[in-house]
Design a protein around this motif. Sequence first.
Motif, short mmCIF file in Angstrom:
data_model
loop_
_atom_site.label_atom_id
_atom_site.label_comp_id
_atom_site.label_asym_id
_atom_site.label_seq_id
_atom_site.Cartn_x
_atom_site.Cartn_y
_atom_site.Cartn_z
N THR A 67 -32.58 -12.01 36.94
CA THR A 67 -33.97 -11.54 37.01
C THR A 67 -34.87 -12.55 37.71
O THR A 67 -35.84 -12.16 38.37
CB THR A 67 -34.54 -11.23 35.61
OG1 THR A 67 -34.62 -12.41 34.83
CG2 THR A 67 -33.72 -10.17 34.89
N ALA A 77 -41.15 -4.71 37.69
CA ALA A 77 -40.66 -3.49 37.04
C ALA A 77 -39.16 -3.30 37.26
O ALA A 77 -38.48 -2.72 36.42
CB ALA A 77 -41.42 -2.27 37.57
N SER A 79 -36.90 -5.53 37.15
CA SER A 79 -36.14 -6.39 36.23
C SER A 79 -36.36 -6.03 34.76
O SER A 79 -35.69 -6.56 33.89
CB SER A 79 -36.53 -7.86 36.43
OG SER A 79 -36.18 -8.29 37.71
N LYS A 80 -37.30 -5.12 34.50
CA LYS A 80 -37.67 -4.82 33.11
C LYS A 80 -36.51 -4.35 32.25
O LYS A 80 -36.33 -4.82 31.13
CB LYS A 80 -38.80 -3.78 33.09
CG LYS A 80 -39.29 -3.50 31.68
CD LYS A 80 -40.43 -2.53 31.66
CE LYS A 80 -40.96 -2.22 30.29
NZ LYS A 80 -40.17 -2.49 29.14
N ASP A 81 -35.70 -3.43 32.76
CA ASP A 81 -34.57 -2.92 31.96
C ASP A 81 -33.60 -4.02 31.58
O ASP A 81 -33.11 -4.07 30.45
CB ASP A 81 -33.83 -1.81 32.70
CG ASP A 81 -34.62 -0.51 32.78
OD1 ASP A 81 -35.62 -0.37 32.03
OD2 ASP A 81 -34.25 0.36 33.58
N ASP A 84 -35.26 -6.27 28.96
CA ASP A 84 -35.27 -5.57 27.66
C ASP A 84 -33.88 -5.56 27.03
O ASP A 84 -33.73 -5.76 25.82
CB ASP A 84 -35.77 -4.13 27.82
CG ASP A 84 -37.26 -4.06 28.13
OD1 ASP A 84 -37.97 -5.08 28.00
OD2 ASP A 84 -37.72 -2.96 28.53
#
Length: 175
Positions: A67, A77, A79-81, A84
């Motif tokens: 990330t 956005a 890298s968000k998944d 999380d």
Amino acid sequence: MTFLKSRKGACLVMILLVVLALFLGTVRSLGSRLDKVEAAFLNGVENDGFSIQNDLESRCEFAYNLTVVAGRYLSPADSKDLLDAREALEAARTVGEKYEANQTLEEAFWALDSKLQSTRLSDTDSRLVNALRADFRSAGDTISHDGYNELALEYNAAKAKAPLGFLAKKAQLFQ
């Protein structure tokens, strides 16, 4: 009171004692095996630190590093998944939760990697992403071949075969 002194009463007491002994023996035996399996997950089969827990922590580290590289080329956005999924794996407490979170991390890692593959990276970042890819895959392969898996299969088989094993699962709450 006279019932307990009768032959029928004695047989009933004997049967109850045998059932109780089977139950307690099953709980104790499975509890000891479960402790060994959980220790192998956390500390390695030989208590050498080469454990699935350590491999999962490494995978979280590799995911975070991916990330960081992605942050130089893609929007946050993208890298968000993965972030999380990493957070979910770090928060997972049970082996089952960790398994599920690792599967999610795997999917998110390769999805972000795919986005990076379609991006022009610097030579340094390209080498770094290649290394992260190899390290992430290697940690996954290590997990799939870890001796813990065999211990867990043996435990599950013993639990399935155990007399009154269906009750033993409930009894683990009392250990």
